[in-house]
Design a protein around this motif. Structure first.
Motif, PDB file in Angstrom:
ATOM      1  N   CYS A 217       5.235  42.160  93.087  1.00 21.87           N
ATOM      2  CA  CYS A 217       6.090  41.180  92.404  1.00 21.87           C
ATOM      3  C   CYS A 217       6.441  40.008  93.310  1.00 21.87           C
ATOM      4  CB  CYS A 217       7.344  41.865  91.863  1.00 21.87           C
ATOM      5  SG  CYS A 217       6.994  42.903  90.424  1.00 21.87           S
TER       6      CYS A 217
ATOM      7  N   TRP B 287       3.475  37.777  93.378  1.00 23.71           N
ATOM      8  CA  TRP B 287       3.269  37.099  92.102  1.00 23.71           C
ATOM      9  C   TRP B 287       4.499  36.323  91.648  1.00 23.71           C
ATOM     10  CZ3 TRP B 287       0.299  41.377  88.926  1.00 23.71           C
ATOM     11  CH2 TRP B 287      -0.933  41.604  89.541  1.00 23.71           C
ATOM     12  N   ARG B 288       5.461  36.176  92.542  1.00 22.30           N
ATOM     13  CA  ARG B 288       6.689  35.394  92.317  1.00 22.30           C
ATOM     14  C   ARG B 288       7.481  35.860  91.095  1.00 22.30           C
ATOM     15  NH1 ARG B 288       2.927  31.537  94.213  1.00 22.30           N
ATOM     16  NH2 ARG B 288       3.586  30.640  96.189  1.00 22.30           N
ATOM     17  N   TYR B 289       7.600  37.161  90.976  1.00 17.63           N
ATOM     18  CA  TYR B 289       8.444  37.732  89.926  1.00 17.63           C
ATOM     19  C   TYR B 289       9.661  38.340  90.613  1.00 17.63           C
ATOM     20  CZ  TYR B 289      10.068  40.498  85.993  1.00 17.63           C
ATOM     21  OH  TYR B 289      10.844  41.028  84.985  1.00 17.63           O
TER      22      TYR B 289
ATOM     23  N   LYS C  22      10.904  46.321  83.590  1.00 19.90           N
ATOM     24  CA  LYS C  22      10.501  44.953  83.248  1.00 19.90           C
ATOM     25  C   LYS C  22       9.442  44.441  84.227  1.00 19.90           C
ATOM     26  CE  LYS C  22      14.901  43.512  81.183  1.00 19.90           C
ATOM     27  NZ  LYS C  22      16.083  42.628  81.382  1.00 19.90           N
ATOM     28  N   ALA C  23       9.616  44.738  85.501  1.00 18.06           N
ATOM     29  CA  ALA C  23       8.636  44.310  86.505  1.00 18.06           C
ATOM     30  C   ALA C  23       7.287  44.986  86.261  1.00 18.06           C
ATOM     31  CB  ALA C  23       9.151  44.620  87.914  1.00 18.06           C
TER      32      ALA C  23
ATOM     33  N   PHE D 279       5.699  43.239  83.419  1.00 18.81           N
ATOM     34  CA  PHE D 279       5.161  41.954  83.863  1.00 18.81           C
ATOM     35  C   PHE D 279       3.812  42.141  84.556  1.00 18.81           C
ATOM     36  CE2 PHE D 279       4.563  39.216  87.570  1.00 18.81           C
ATOM     37  CZ  PHE D 279       4.400  37.982  86.952  1.00 18.81           C
TER      38      PHE D 279
ATOM     39  N   THR E 202       0.300  40.860  82.980  1.00 21.43           N
ATOM     40  CA  THR E 202      -0.445  39.877  83.780  1.00 21.43           C
ATOM     41  C   THR E 202      -1.878  40.334  83.999  1.00 21.43           C
ATOM     42  OG1 THR E 202       1.579  39.127  84.868  1.00 21.43           O
ATOM     43  CG2 THR E 202      -0.506  38.643  85.985  1.00 21.43           C
TER      44      THR E 202
END
Length: 164
Positions: free
Chosen positions: A99, A102-104, A116-117, A120, A124
């Motif tokens: 994360c 990937w800038r989450y 949630k991560a 994502f 993706t």
């Protein structure tokens, strides 16, 4: 999201990791109270987790409470990462690292934030590979480390039942 009041004592290590203690769940429902809701909520959908930790934890909880094990299909998003992202193919593929790369931004080790991560990361990978979760479940192993036809690591096509 539910907190579930466990029928066992709290592990100090788990309290330190997740920040959830017995006081916070004293009025929460037990697994018996919400088991039907969980089964209904998931239905025939695929369950995605990051590593097999959640699958093992849920299985242990249900077995410890003599509740039926559903026939869920699981996908391990960490394996999806390792099989599609060369940078993470052998190391550094934990959820926080992926994360961050990937800038989450998320609050790691909070159950809802981790879910949630994981979502994502999964979305993706599926989007970038023009795939669906069903396609991942039905795909043949493509990575050279899977060529020995042992366990199909990237699909994790195992149900929560028995010894599959």
């Amino acid at each position: 999201m539910y907190f579930i009041r466990p029928q066992s004592s709290f592990s100090r290590m788990n309290i330190e990791i997740h920040g959830v203690n017995s006081n916070q769940v004293k009025d929460a429902p037990s697994i018996f109270d919400i088991y039907g809701n969980i089964i209904q909520f998931i239905g025939s959908n695929v369950v995605v987790s990051y590593t097999e930790f959640d699958q093992r934890a849920i299985t242990k909880c249900l077995l410890d409470h003599d509740l039926p094990l559903p026939s869920w299909q699981w996908v391990d998003a960490s394996v999806m990462v390792r099989d599609t992202c060369q940078r993470f193919s052998t190391s550094g593929y934990n959820l926080a690292n992926v994360c961050k790369e990937w800038r989450y931004a998320f609050d790691h080790h909070d159950a809802l934030e981790d879910a949630k991560a994981c979502g994502f990361v999964t979305i993706t990978i599926l989007r970038e590979n023009n795939a669906s979760i069903t396609k991942w479940l039905n795909a043949q192993p493509s990575h050279p480390r899977n060529s020995n036809n042992s366990t199909q690591r990237f699909t994790q096509k195992r149900s929560i039942e028995g010894n599959e």
